[in-house]
Design a protein around this motif. Structure first.
Motif, PDB file in Angstrom:
ATOM      1  N   LEU A 124       1.458  -1.115  -0.390  1.00  0.00           N
ATOM      2  CA  LEU A 124       0.089  -0.266  -0.272  1.00  0.00           C
ATOM      3  C   LEU A 124       0.510   1.085   0.013  1.00  0.00           C
ATOM      4  O   LEU A 124       1.000   1.859  -0.552  1.00  0.00           O
ATOM      5  CB  LEU A 124      -0.999   0.217   1.588  1.00  0.00           C
ATOM      6  N   ILE A 125       2.165   1.547   0.546  1.00  0.00           N
ATOM      7  CA  ILE A 125       2.704   2.424   0.591  1.00  0.00           C
ATOM      8  C   ILE A 125       4.031   2.452  -0.630  1.00  0.00           C
ATOM      9  O   ILE A 125       3.595   3.585  -1.271  1.00  0.00           O
ATOM     10  CB  ILE A 125       3.565   2.402   1.981  1.00  0.00           C
ATOM     11  N   GLY A 126       4.362   1.536  -0.808  1.00  0.00           N
ATOM     12  CA  GLY A 126       4.561   1.517  -2.399  1.00  0.00           C
ATOM     13  C   GLY A 126       3.774   1.818  -3.194  1.00  0.00           C
ATOM     14  O   GLY A 126       4.050   3.150  -4.304  1.00  0.00           O
ATOM     15  N   VAL A 127       2.048   1.258  -3.631  1.00  0.00           N
ATOM     16  CA  VAL A 127       1.362   1.886  -4.349  1.00  0.00           C
ATOM     17  C   VAL A 127       1.317   3.579  -4.268  1.00  0.00           C
ATOM     18  O   VAL A 127       1.207   4.345  -5.187  1.00  0.00           O
ATOM     19  CB  VAL A 127       0.368   0.913  -4.078  1.00  0.00           C
ATOM     20  N   ALA A 128       1.244   3.983  -3.095  1.00  0.00           N
ATOM     21  CA  ALA A 128       0.876   5.655  -3.170  1.00  0.00           C
ATOM     22  C   ALA A 128       2.102   5.951  -3.692  1.00  0.00           C
ATOM     23  O   ALA A 128       2.048   7.360  -3.750  1.00  0.00           O
ATOM     24  CB  ALA A 128       0.899   5.934  -1.262  1.00  0.00           C
ATOM     25  N   GLY A 129       3.522   5.249  -3.246  1.00  0.00           N
ATOM     26  CA  GLY A 129       4.436   6.517  -3.680  1.00  0.00           C
ATOM     27  C   GLY A 129       4.650   6.256  -5.542  1.00  0.00           C
ATOM     28  O   GLY A 129       4.625   7.586  -5.894  1.00  0.00           O
ATOM     29  N   VAL A 130       4.084   5.818  -5.977  1.00  0.00           N
ATOM     30  CA  VAL A 130       3.501   5.317  -7.259  1.00  0.00           C
ATOM     31  C   VAL A 130       2.326   6.489  -7.832  1.00  0.00           C
ATOM     32  O   VAL A 130       2.522   7.005  -9.105  1.00  0.00           O
ATOM     33  CB  VAL A 130       3.470   4.128  -7.992  1.00  0.00           C
ATOM     34  N   GLY A 131       1.668   6.244  -6.662  1.00  0.00           N
ATOM     35  CA  GLY A 131       0.157   7.304  -7.276  1.00  0.00           C
ATOM     36  C   GLY A 131       1.293   9.287  -6.736  1.00  0.00           C
ATOM     37  O   GLY A 131       0.514  10.196  -7.693  1.00  0.00           O
ATOM     38  N   VAL A 132       1.643   9.161  -6.264  1.00  0.00           N
ATOM     39  CA  VAL A 132       2.211  10.711  -5.931  1.00  0.00           C
ATOM     40  C   VAL A 132       3.278  11.141  -7.483  1.00  0.00           C
ATOM     41  O   VAL A 132       2.887  12.185  -7.537  1.00  0.00           O
ATOM     42  CB  VAL A 132       3.356  10.862  -4.896  1.00  0.00           C
ATOM     43  N   LEU A 133       3.614  10.337  -7.713  1.00  0.00           N
ATOM     44  CA  LEU A 133       4.307  10.343  -9.638  1.00  0.00           C
ATOM     45  C   LEU A 133       3.658  10.861 -10.526  1.00  0.00           C
ATOM     46  O   LEU A 133       3.421  11.068 -11.216  1.00  0.00           O
ATOM     47  CB  LEU A 133       5.484   9.515  -9.707  1.00  0.00           C
ATOM     48  N   ILE A 134       2.910   9.841 -10.644  1.00  0.00           N
ATOM     49  CA  ILE A 134       1.588   9.557 -11.332  1.00  0.00           C
ATOM     50  C   ILE A 134       0.725  11.079 -11.480  1.00  0.00           C
ATOM     51  O   ILE A 134       0.092  11.472 -12.781  1.00  0.00           O
ATOM     52  CB  ILE A 134       1.109   8.112 -11.599  1.00  0.00           C
ATOM     53  N   TYR A 135       0.031  11.122 -10.183  1.00  0.00           N
ATOM     54  CA  TYR A 135      -1.203  11.880 -10.583  1.00  0.00           C
ATOM     55  C   TYR A 135      -0.536  13.365 -11.008  1.00  0.00           C
ATOM     56  O   TYR A 135      -1.736  14.355 -11.128  1.00  0.00           O
ATOM     57  CB  TYR A 135      -1.580  12.599  -8.673  1.00  0.00           C
ATOM     58  N   PRO A 136       0.413  14.043 -10.479  1.00  0.00           N
ATOM     59  CA  PRO A 136      -0.094  15.186 -11.454  1.00  0.00           C
ATOM     60  C   PRO A 136       0.173  15.165 -12.943  1.00  0.00           C
ATOM     61  O   PRO A 136      -0.676  16.026 -13.841  1.00  0.00           O
ATOM     62  CB  PRO A 136       1.437  15.733 -11.589  1.00  0.00           C
ATOM     63  N   MET A 137       1.012  13.883 -13.457  1.00  0.00           N
ATOM     64  CA  MET A 137       0.556  13.346 -15.349  1.00  0.00           C
ATOM     65  C   MET A 137      -0.849  13.210 -15.357  1.00  0.00           C
ATOM     66  O   MET A 137      -1.455  14.154 -16.095  1.00  0.00           O
ATOM     67  CB  MET A 137       1.991  12.538 -15.214  1.00  0.00           C
ATOM     68  N   LEU A 138      -1.614  13.118 -14.237  1.00  0.00           N
ATOM     69  CA  LEU A 138      -3.049  12.276 -14.894  1.00  0.00           C
ATOM     70  C   LEU A 138      -3.976  13.918 -14.770  1.00  0.00           C
ATOM     71  O   LEU A 138      -4.377  13.810 -15.222  1.00  0.00           O
ATOM     72  CB  LEU A 138      -4.150  11.832 -13.644  1.00  0.00           C
ATOM     73  N   SER A 139      -3.504  14.628 -13.964  1.00  0.00           N
ATOM     74  CA  SER A 139      -3.906  16.138 -13.753  1.00  0.00           C
ATOM     75  C   SER A 139      -3.978  16.903 -14.813  1.00  0.00           C
ATOM     76  O   SER A 139      -4.312  18.054 -14.820  1.00  0.00           O
ATOM     77  CB  SER A 139      -3.876  16.379 -12.337  1.00  0.00           C
ATOM     78  N   GLN A 140      -2.621  16.659 -15.217  1.00  0.00           N
ATOM     79  CA  GLN A 140      -2.608  18.222 -16.299  1.00  0.00           C
ATOM     80  C   GLN A 140      -2.523  17.275 -17.505  1.00  0.00           C
ATOM     81  O   GLN A 140      -2.256  18.055 -18.308  1.00  0.00           O
ATOM     82  CB  GLN A 140      -1.315  18.488 -15.709  1.00  0.00           C
ATOM     83  N   THR A 266      11.766  17.780  -9.042  1.00  0.00           N
ATOM     84  CA  THR A 266      10.835  18.165  -8.334  1.00  0.00           C
ATOM     85  C   THR A 266      10.303  17.884  -6.689  1.00  0.00           C
ATOM     86  O   THR A 266      10.186  16.104  -6.917  1.00  0.00           O
ATOM     87  CB  THR A 266       9.096  18.026  -9.345  1.00  0.00           C
ATOM     88  N   ALA A 267       9.532  18.370  -6.043  1.00  0.00           N
ATOM     89  CA  ALA A 267       8.235  16.990  -4.593  1.00  0.00           C
ATOM     90  C   ALA A 267       7.917  16.302  -4.503  1.00  0.00           C
ATOM     91  O   ALA A 267       8.331  14.687  -4.154  1.00  0.00           O
ATOM     92  CB  ALA A 267       8.134  18.199  -3.596  1.00  0.00           C
ATOM     93  N   HIS A 268       7.342  16.377  -5.759  1.00  0.00           N
ATOM     94  CA  HIS A 268       6.745  15.141  -6.384  1.00  0.00           C
ATOM     95  C   HIS A 268       7.293  13.003  -6.578  1.00  0.00           C
ATOM     96  O   HIS A 268       7.210  12.436  -6.114  1.00  0.00           O
ATOM     97  CB  HIS A 268       5.394  14.678  -7.356  1.00  0.00           C
ATOM     98  N   LEU A 269       8.303  14.255  -7.475  1.00  0.00           N
ATOM     99  CA  LEU A 269      10.234  12.561  -6.717  1.00  0.00           C
ATOM    100  C   LEU A 269      10.162  12.560  -6.212  1.00  0.00           C
ATOM    101  O   LEU A 269      10.803  11.009  -6.213  1.00  0.00           O
ATOM    102  CB  LEU A 269      10.713  13.198  -8.489  1.00  0.00           C
ATOM    103  N   VAL A 270      10.700  13.103  -5.380  1.00  0.00           N
ATOM    104  CA  VAL A 270      11.544  12.948  -4.097  1.00  0.00           C
ATOM    105  C   VAL A 270      10.043  11.923  -3.272  1.00  0.00           C
ATOM    106  O   VAL A 270      10.828  11.308  -2.590  1.00  0.00           O
ATOM    107  CB  VAL A 270      12.018  14.919  -3.346  1.00  0.00           C
ATOM    108  N   PHE A 271       9.325  12.824  -3.250  1.00  0.00           N
ATOM    109  CA  PHE A 271       7.939  11.889  -2.243  1.00  0.00           C
ATOM    110  C   PHE A 271       8.241  11.121  -2.507  1.00  0.00           C
ATOM    111  O   PHE A 271       7.331   9.636  -1.633  1.00  0.00           O
ATOM    112  CB  PHE A 271       7.683  12.718  -2.069  1.00  0.00           C
ATOM    113  N   SER A 272       7.924  10.653  -3.815  1.00  0.00           N
ATOM    114  CA  SER A 272       7.672   9.859  -4.686  1.00  0.00           C
ATOM    115  C   SER A 272       8.282   8.132  -4.371  1.00  0.00           C
ATOM    116  O   SER A 272       8.014   7.160  -3.777  1.00  0.00           O
ATOM    117  CB  SER A 272       7.279   9.690  -5.932  1.00  0.00           C
ATOM    118  N   CYS A 273      10.016   8.552  -4.418  1.00  0.00           N
ATOM    119  CA  CYS A 273      10.959   7.836  -4.321  1.00  0.00           C
ATOM    120  C   CYS A 273      11.162   7.205  -2.289  1.00  0.00           C
ATOM    121  O   CYS A 273      11.493   6.033  -2.616  1.00  0.00           O
ATOM    122  CB  CYS A 273      12.177   8.702  -4.371  1.00  0.00           C
TER     123      CYS A 273
END
Length: 303
Positions: A124-140, A266-273
């Motif tokens: 679940l933590i790993g999926v959240a990490g991937v989601g943090v990076l994917i979300y900006p791509m999908l929202s934009q 970016t903050a998204h990349l760092v937090f996702s990693c």
């Protein structure tokens, strides 16, 4: 020497997708993969000739070894190569790191090995990490290549986990790992070459330093040398502790991608990693005994 081997394997496998990216688009993905698999097969055959193992593959083990080659080398590599051409290397690495969760689940389904709660929490933590990076791509508004790229990455990860099931079966049957890699690579290279021909792709080769350097890196360093060092690490540290390096692949891939200018810090990349590495560590800390034994088999971490 142990520290050197650990860092060597960590960097060699953590930079895999960056090396694939550096090969560029001059050569079809299929033929780049054929070259890598074929050279790897030659290297492992030479290793067999040098080691001269006393054991030989038994007839009833051949089908399992061929299945290992199909899933772990041909199908999964092909999907991951296509993913790396369509989306950023850090995103592919993040998605692939979810193998620490998908492999134990597959081992549970097909080999009835025990699952621990830590795997679900880490997943679940790993999926959240991937989601943090994917979300900006999908929202934009994701690019036309983003969704197919992520599909290839997820498919490649699941195919690798299926290959891990056959690898676990080979380990249980005490199949020589060098022989398994050699036969698996030979079989996979032939399959991918036949697939390339069936798609009407003409064999080509790029005589550029970046392409040749990346190809040699992927074969000599990532496929052969790192695996030999990894076996030594397993002997010195144990399979479980050696396997923890997979948790740090997202950081290695992310930093390298920023350094070569492919990605922006970016903050998204760092937090996702951070999230993905944490999830992998949690999952590995409570992984099943079977999944830990998997690390003694060849090419479980190298992509």
């Amino acid at each position: 020497m142990t520290v050197f081997m650990y860092v060597f394997c960590l960097l060699a496998w953590g930079l895999n997708f960056i090396a694939i990216r550096l090969q560029g688009h001059a050569v079809p993905v299929e033929w780049s993969l054929v070259y890598r698999l074929a050279i790897g097969a030659v290297l492992f055959c030479c290793l067999i000739a040098w080691m001269q193992p006393k054991s030989r593959l038994k007839r009833h083990d051949i089908s399992s070894v061929l299945a290992f080659g199909f899933f772990n080398f041909a199908a999964s590599y092909l999907a991951l190569y296509h993913a790396t051409k369509l989306i950023s290397a850090p995103l592919v690495t993040l998605i692939f790191s979810m193998k620490t969760i998908s492999t134990p689940i597959f081992l549970r389904i097909f080999l009835k090995q025990r699952l621990h709660k830590a795997l679900l929490i880490g997943g679940l933590i790993g999926v959240a990490g991937v989601g943090v990076l994917i979300y900006p791509m999908l929202s934009q508004g994701a690019s036309a290549s983003a969704l197919p790229g992520m599909f290839y990455a997820v498919s490649g990860t699941l195919l690798t986990s299926m290959g891990d099931v056959y690898s676990a079966r080979n380990a249980k049957n005490e199949v020589n790992p060098v022989q398994a890699n050699a036969l698996g690579l030979c079989f996979a290279s032939a399959l991918v070459a036949l697939y390339a021909y069936s798609q009407g792709l003409t064999p080509t080769f790029a005589h550029t330093p970046s392409y040749i350097g990346a190809l040699l890196y992927l074969t000599v360093i990532a496929t052969c040398a790192a695996w030999l060092f990894y076996l030594q690490l397993v002997a010195r540290l144990g399979a479980a502790q050696s396997g923890y390096m997979v948790a740090f692949f997202p950081v290695i891939g992310g930093v390298a991608s920023v350094l070569i200018g492919e990605s922006t810090l970016t903050a998204h990349l760092v937090f996702s990693c951070i999230l993905t590495c944490t999830g992998a560590l949690v999952a590995l800390s409570g992984g099943s005994s079977g999944s830990r034994k998997m690390a003694t088999q060849p090419d479980q971490l190298s992509r």
